[in-house]
Design a protein around this motif. Structure first.
Motif, short mmCIF file in Angstrom:
data_model
loop_
_atom_site.label_atom_id
_atom_site.label_comp_id
_atom_site.label_asym_id
_atom_site.label_seq_id
_atom_site.Cartn_x
_atom_site.Cartn_y
_atom_site.Cartn_z
N LEU A 289 -57.16 -39.52 126.99
CA LEU A 289 -56.07 -40.23 126.24
C LEU A 289 -55.19 -40.95 127.39
N ILE A 290 -55.39 -40.52 128.61
CA ILE A 290 -54.50 -41.25 129.69
C ILE A 290 -55.40 -42.39 130.24
N MET A 291 -56.55 -42.17 130.32
CA MET A 291 -57.52 -43.36 130.90
C MET A 291 -57.34 -44.63 130.31
N PRO A 292 -57.25 -44.83 128.95
CA PRO A 292 -57.17 -46.26 128.37
C PRO A 292 -55.80 -46.92 128.82
N LEU A 293 -54.98 -46.18 129.14
CA LEU A 293 -53.84 -46.98 129.29
C LEU A 293 -53.85 -47.78 131.06
N THR A 294 -54.94 -47.33 131.83
CA THR A 294 -55.23 -48.13 133.08
C THR A 294 -55.87 -49.03 133.12
N PHE A 295 -56.41 -49.62 132.00
CA PHE A 295 -57.31 -50.85 131.86
C PHE A 295 -57.40 -51.96 130.78
N ASN A 296 -57.58 -52.89 131.25
CA ASN A 296 -57.83 -54.05 130.13
C ASN A 296 -55.99 -54.74 129.67
N ASP A 297 -55.12 -54.18 130.55
CA ASP A 297 -53.53 -54.61 130.30
C ASP A 297 -53.31 -54.52 128.85
N HIS A 298 -53.75 -53.51 127.97
CA HIS A 298 -53.30 -53.45 126.60
C HIS A 298 -52.80 -51.65 126.38
N PRO A 299 -51.79 -51.29 127.64
CA PRO A 299 -51.58 -49.81 127.28
C PRO A 299 -50.86 -49.21 126.07
N VAL A 300 -50.16 -50.25 125.69
CA VAL A 300 -49.23 -49.84 124.13
C VAL A 300 -50.30 -49.78 123.17
N ALA A 301 -51.24 -50.73 122.94
CA ALA A 301 -52.14 -50.77 121.97
C ALA A 301 -53.15 -49.60 122.11
N HIS A 302 -53.68 -49.46 123.35
CA HIS A 302 -54.59 -48.40 123.66
C HIS A 302 -53.92 -46.94 122.99
N ALA A 303 -52.58 -46.96 123.61
CA ALA A 303 -51.98 -45.56 123.19
C ALA A 303 -51.82 -45.28 121.73
N ILE A 304 -51.53 -46.31 120.94
CA ILE A 304 -51.54 -46.24 119.38
C ILE A 304 -52.83 -46.02 118.82
N MET A 305 -53.93 -46.62 119.47
CA MET A 305 -55.09 -46.33 118.98
C MET A 305 -55.54 -44.92 119.20
#
Length: 327
Positions: A181-197
């Motif tokens: 869950l945490i890992m996608p917050l660290t790449f591709n500069d879309h942390p909010v969108a990744h967290a929502i996904m």
């Protein structure tokens, strides 16, 4: 006056019918869900770091629930050690410059430390005994009879290896999956969108499955593990996850990103299927232990684990999907 009383009676009967069909108190579930959505969105809008701390808090609560649940079957997990290892794993995964290396090292170290702690089987205070007694007092007798740990002679004595095995399983279930869950917050500069996904798409999939199953469900998906799950509910899960993914991608990414990535269709089946599979895995675990809900912290939902089971199992799949598509 009579008309109003009749209307109130019909409304109450309709709500009771919905509650019976869904297996939960829907007004409470909706209210709790709204509070959780507001809390998560507030954390995301204020700071991504705050969202990470919220995930850590939820995993700490989830570990306590698992500690009580396993204790009802006579199994011990070192919850204090698991709290420290989980927090260290999640925070290291986010703050370290080498996120994957930090996650891998922390999970491996956690497995060793937790195994050693579980073999010692040290318990502090009587809080766990009180929690177990309260849990059993609210557990359906039929569920206890179906448990694998139900024995005529009373509580079965487990070997030290059993405590170690269930503790290591907990490491893989909570810190490892939560790290995804945490890992996608660290790449591709879309942390909010990744967290929502990562959080809302599995939850939306659950909602779609709940309503589709309640209104249209006729063909049981797995009656032995979860009698209320249906194939129609699975279809609703997939449909809702696709609609939600499309909305998030349309509002977050430019067409140059989400059209080459396959739009909302690629991998969205995976969210619905993985989320349903996560629910079934949790149901199988609860049925095996002999309990109805993992906890009671979230009114209308059961416990924290009852809410995050599908989110956790979806996490590695969605994480790899976001990374592979460059989103």
């Amino acid at each position: 006056m009579e008309h109003q009383e009749q209307l109130e009676k019909e409304t109450e009967e309709a709500i009771n019918a919905i509650n019976k069909k869904t297996g939960r108190n829907m007004p409470q579930a909706i209210a709790t869900g709204a509070v959780l959505v507001i809390l998560i969105l507030a954390c995301l809008l204020i700071s991504i770091d705050l969202f990470v701390y919220l995930v850590v808090l939820f995993m700490v609560l989830a570990l306590w629930e698992l500690r009580v649940d396993f204790a009802t079957a006579g199994l011990h997990i070192p919850v204090a050690v698991l709290w420290v290892c989980s927090a260290a794993t999640l925070l290291s995964t986010y703050y370290s410059e080498r996120h994957i290396v930090a996650m891998t090292v922390c999970v491996l170290v956690s497995l060793v430390v937790v195994a050693i702690a579980a073999s010692a089987k040290v318990t502090f205070g009587s809080r766990i005994s009180l929690a177990v007694a309260d849990k059993l007092s609210h557990t359906d007798a039929g569920a206890r009879l179906e448990s694998s740990f139900n024995h005529e002679q009373g509580e079965v004595s487990h070997s030290r290896l059993s405590h170690v095995a269930v503790s290591m399983f907990t490491v893989l279930y909570i810190p490892l999956l939560a790290s995804c869950l945490i890992m996608p917050l660290t790449f591709n500069d879309h942390p909010v969108a990744h967290a929502i996904m990562m959080v809302f798409m599995p939850a939306l999939s659950d909602t779609g499955g709940l309503f589709a199953g309640a209104w249209l469900g006729k063909h049981k998906l797995s009656p032995r593990i979860s009698p209320k799950k249906s194939w129609e509910g699975l279809a609703g899960s997939i449909l809702f996850s696709m609609i939600g993914s499309f909305a998030v991608m349309f509002c977050t990414y430019g067409s140059d990103v989400w059209i080459p990535a396959g739009g909302p269709c690629r991998g969205r089946f995976m969210i619905g299927i993985a989320g349903t599979f996560g629910d079934l895995c949790a149901s199988m675990l609860k049925r095996d232990i002999g309990i109805k809900d993992m906890g009671h912290l979230l009114k209308g939902h059961g416990g924290v684990m009852d809410r995050v089971d599908s989110i956790l199992l979806c996490a590695p799949f969605v994480c790899v999907l976001l990374w592979a598509t460059g989103m």
